[in-house]
Design a protein around this motif. Structure first.
Motif, PDB file in Angstrom:
ATOM      1  N   LEU A 245       0.791  -1.166  -0.138  1.00 13.96           N
ATOM      2  CA  LEU A 245      -0.190  -0.050   0.201  1.00 13.96           C
ATOM      3  C   LEU A 245       1.085   1.322   0.175  1.00 13.96           C
ATOM      4  CD1 LEU A 245      -2.556  -1.327   2.690  1.00 13.96           C
ATOM      5  CD2 LEU A 245      -3.202  -0.958   0.246  1.00 13.96           C
ATOM      6  N   PRO A 246       1.485   1.560  -1.302  1.00 16.54           N
ATOM      7  CA  PRO A 246       2.372   2.609  -1.173  1.00 16.54           C
ATOM      8  C   PRO A 246       1.637   4.179  -0.711  1.00 16.54           C
ATOM      9  CG  PRO A 246       2.392   1.638  -3.313  1.00 16.54           C
ATOM     10  CD  PRO A 246       1.372   1.110  -2.590  1.00 16.54           C
ATOM     11  N   TYR A 247       2.391   4.852   0.089  1.00 17.84           N
ATOM     12  CA  TYR A 247       1.883   6.197   0.405  1.00 17.84           C
ATOM     13  C   TYR A 247       1.112   7.142  -0.738  1.00 17.84           C
ATOM     14  CZ  TYR A 247       2.859   5.177   5.489  1.00 17.84           C
ATOM     15  OH  TYR A 247       3.034   4.908   6.757  1.00 17.84           O
ATOM     16  N   GLN A 252      -2.976  10.135  -3.220  1.00 17.65           N
ATOM     17  CA  GLN A 252      -4.030  10.624  -4.443  1.00 17.65           C
ATOM     18  C   GLN A 252      -5.333  10.860  -4.083  1.00 17.65           C
ATOM     19  OE1 GLN A 252      -3.357   7.433  -6.923  1.00 17.65           O
ATOM     20  NE2 GLN A 252      -1.282   7.794  -8.026  1.00 17.65           N
ATOM     21  N   ARG A 253      -5.892  10.382  -3.115  1.00 13.41           N
ATOM     22  CA  ARG A 253      -7.023  10.599  -2.664  1.00 13.41           C
ATOM     23  C   ARG A 253      -7.435  11.890  -1.698  1.00 13.41           C
ATOM     24  NH1 ARG A 253      -9.079   4.402  -1.026  1.00 13.41           N
ATOM     25  NH2 ARG A 253      -8.219   3.578  -3.034  1.00 13.41           N
ATOM     26  N   GLN A 254      -5.994  12.687  -1.293  1.00 11.81           N
ATOM     27  CA  GLN A 254      -6.213  13.590  -0.564  1.00 11.81           C
ATOM     28  C   GLN A 254      -6.195  15.059  -1.237  1.00 11.81           C
ATOM     29  OE1 GLN A 254      -5.530  13.546   3.183  1.00 11.81           O
ATOM     30  NE2 GLN A 254      -5.329  11.495   3.619  1.00 11.81           N
ATOM     31  N   ASP A 255      -6.626  16.057  -0.627  1.00 11.25           N
ATOM     32  CA  ASP A 255      -6.337  17.356  -1.059  1.00 11.25           C
ATOM     33  C   ASP A 255      -4.979  17.922  -0.159  1.00 11.25           C
ATOM     34  OD1 ASP A 255      -6.751  19.901  -1.937  1.00 11.25           O
ATOM     35  OD2 ASP A 255      -8.306  20.518  -0.522  1.00 11.25           O
ATOM     36  N   LEU A 256      -4.061  17.945  -0.560  1.00 13.68           N
ATOM     37  CA  LEU A 256      -2.695  18.164   0.031  1.00 13.68           C
ATOM     38  C   LEU A 256      -2.859  19.434   0.086  1.00 13.68           C
ATOM     39  CD1 LEU A 256      -0.626  15.367  -1.503  1.00 13.68           C
ATOM     40  CD2 LEU A 256      -1.934  15.073   0.662  1.00 13.68           C
ATOM     41  N   LEU A 262       5.702  15.207  -1.344  1.00 19.17           N
ATOM     42  CA  LEU A 262       6.175  13.795  -1.389  1.00 19.17           C
ATOM     43  C   LEU A 262       7.628  13.782  -2.177  1.00 19.17           C
ATOM     44  CD1 LEU A 262       2.902  13.471  -1.314  1.00 19.17           C
ATOM     45  CD2 LEU A 262       3.420  11.210  -2.544  1.00 19.17           C
ATOM     46  N   VAL A 263       8.604  13.184  -1.231  1.00 16.67           N
ATOM     47  CA  VAL A 263      10.062  13.496  -1.762  1.00 16.67           C
ATOM     48  C   VAL A 263      10.716  11.837  -1.971  1.00 16.67           C
ATOM     49  CG1 VAL A 263      10.177  15.693  -0.877  1.00 16.67           C
ATOM     50  CG2 VAL A 263      11.056  13.884   0.433  1.00 16.67           C
ATOM     51  N   TYR A 264      11.528  11.713  -2.966  1.00 13.82           N
ATOM     52  CA  TYR A 264      12.370  10.554  -2.872  1.00 13.82           C
ATOM     53  C   TYR A 264      13.761  11.120  -2.707  1.00 13.82           C
ATOM     54  CZ  TYR A 264       8.118   8.767  -5.310  1.00 13.82           C
ATOM     55  OH  TYR A 264       6.809   8.445  -5.616  1.00 13.82           O
ATOM     56  N   GLY A 265      14.598  10.428  -3.035  1.00 16.48           N
ATOM     57  CA  GLY A 265      16.102  10.675  -3.226  1.00 16.48           C
ATOM     58  C   GLY A 265      16.701   9.995  -2.108  1.00 16.48           C
ATOM     59  N   HIS A 266      18.069  10.629  -1.926  1.00 21.59           N
ATOM     60  CA  HIS A 266      19.214   9.993  -0.745  1.00 21.59           C
ATOM     61  C   HIS A 266      18.777  10.545   0.459  1.00 21.59           C
ATOM     62  CE1 HIS A 266      22.962   9.624   1.013  1.00 21.59           C
ATOM     63  NE2 HIS A 266      23.327   8.619   0.209  1.00 21.59           N
TER      64      HIS A 266
END
Length: 443
Positions: A245-247, A252-256, A262-266
């Motif tokens: 269940l990826p965050y 996607q269902r939220q009004d952010l 959301l961040v990726y990376g080192h």
């Protein structure tokens, strides 16, 4: 000084996921007594890292290739290395130890074999340790782990001499100075809160949705702050653990709010701008503590072995979102931190000295090294060991089973295409189909 003592050591790392590749490669660099040439081998399976994941890890090798267990054992028989790091799940380590014992049975000049754990050891302590027994060095990431490891080995009558205390190899970065301004004045970065997500903790939709909602709520309560959800992988990719269940999908269902990202990376690069690190039980907490960044281990879902946050009992870092929203900032207990190999006081530079000295002594051992001797054998574990070896297409004596993939030849182009398609189908089944079946079974 002989030329053999000055030329780079040939080091091989076998890893089965992006996280373990990072641990194995960085460990190899830290424990080697001198400069190394690094050859990477990625064990083919559900978690074989993608090119993007490898790039994000940021570790470079002189060569890197994907292999099956049997292909790897063939390479170890045909090529000469000084040190081998097994960065695998416990069953994979055990299978390789038996396979290597077989392919090196007539070679006294075998490599020094090193293994260990990627992070916090909070479950399956005895099981995982005994599956790693037989390596020349079993690395413990802290004083606490070294004591526990030796106790397990001695308790079953196994040689505990391989246990070597080190630290997590990926700690580092600049110490936190508190210079980020919570009020986000002009020219200053906003106060940044980072939630370090984990692929499988917690594992239910309800709990993961709860944590996401609290993080989003915190962002709304503090519009002057930057709130980041640090993710491990993109949908369809796997890490050391399966993420059903990826965050990203839940979000996607939220009004952010605008200050939520959301961040990726080192992880190290994210910590460079972090003022508060929040997690359930991620190893990122130890990276954060090492840099003296305020760090919180959440208690909202309880303090439970299943979550792994029980490991942080006594750390002084336990708190709930309600407490954080109210402004509470827990402070780490110095004695607890010191026992975890975090070395925030500055001793990290010497944490790998003992391992380097042991490897140097083994490399210089007159007459070479003795055969590998795992605790598990067909005599000590006749109902357990054969199944572990069979998963990697090895028989009870460590030799390839009949029909083992690529046991006697390199895969051709067609087989490579079929393998890639099969792995994709497997990953789809694990991440898409299996969760649906499980949910149907709960109805």
């Amino acid at each position: 000084m002989p030329a053999s003592a000055t030329k780079p050591l040939r080091v091989a790392v076998l890893a089965d996921s992006d996280t373990r590749w990072k641990w194995g490669a960085l460990t190899a660099d830290r424990v080697a007594p001198r400069e190394i040439r690094l050859d990477g081998f990625l064990l083919r399976g559900r978690a074989t890292p993608t090119a993007r994941q490898l790039g994000e890890v940021g570790v470079r090798a002189d060569s890197l290739r994907e292999v099956t267990a049997v292909e790897f054992l063939r390479a170890m028989r045909e090529e000469s290395y000084d040190v081998l790091v097994l960065a695998l799940v416990g069953g994979g380590v055990q299978a390789m130890l038996h396979g290597l014992k077989r392919v090196w049975e007539d070679r006294p000049d075998r490599p020094v074999v090193v293994t260990g754990y990627v992070g916090v050891v909070y479950e399956k302590l005895a099981d995982g340790l005994l599956l790693r027994h037989g390596a020349d060095l079993v690395l413990a990431n802290s004083r606490q782990d070294a004591e526990r490891f030796r106790a397990v080995y001695e308790g079953v009558g196994a040689d505990a001499g391989s246990v070597t205390e080190v630290a997590l190899p990926f700690l580092g970065g600049d110490a936190y100075t508190g210079e980020h301004d919570p009020s986000a004045k002009q020219g200053r970065r906003p106060y940044t809160v980072v939630f370090a997500a984990q692929p499988s903790v917690p594992d239910s939709r309800r709990d993961r949705t709860y944590l996401l909602n609290r993080l989003v709520e915190h962002a709304r309560r503090h519009p002057e702050r930057e709130v980041l959800l640090k993710l491990r992988s993109r949908p369809g990719e796997h890490t050391t653990h399966i993420e059903e269940l990826p965050y990203q999908k839940l979000a996607q269902r939220q009004d952010l709010p605008a200050n939520f990202s959301l961040v990726y990376g080192h992880m190290g690069e994210v910590l460079d701008r972090t003022d508060l690190l929040v997690t359930v039980s991620s190893t990122a907490a130890l990276e954060s503590l090492h840099r003296r960044i305020p760090t919180v281990i959440l208690t909202d879902l309880g303090i439970r072995e299943a979550l792994g946050n029980h490991h942080f009992v006594g750390s002084g870092c336990l708190a709930s979102w309600d407490q954080l929203d109210a402004g509470h900032r827990p402070g780490p207990d110095p004695e607890w931190v010191a026992r975890q190999g975090v070395a925030a006081e500055g001793s990290y530079a010497t944490a790998f000295d003992s391992a380097r000295e042991r490897i140097a002594a083994l490399l210089g051992r007159p007459g070479g090294l003795p055969p590998l001797t795992p605790y598990y054998t067909p005599v000590t574990a006749p109902g357990y060991l054969p199944g572990i070896l069979a998963r990697h297409h090895l028989g009870p004596d460590g030799s390839p089973l009949p029909g083992a993939p690529a046991a006697d030849r390199e895969p051709g182009p067609v087989r490579q295409i079929v393998r890639r398609a099969a792995r994709g189908a497997y990953r789809h089944g694990v991440q898409r189909v299996a969760p649906v079946i499980r949910r149907m079974g709960e109805l």
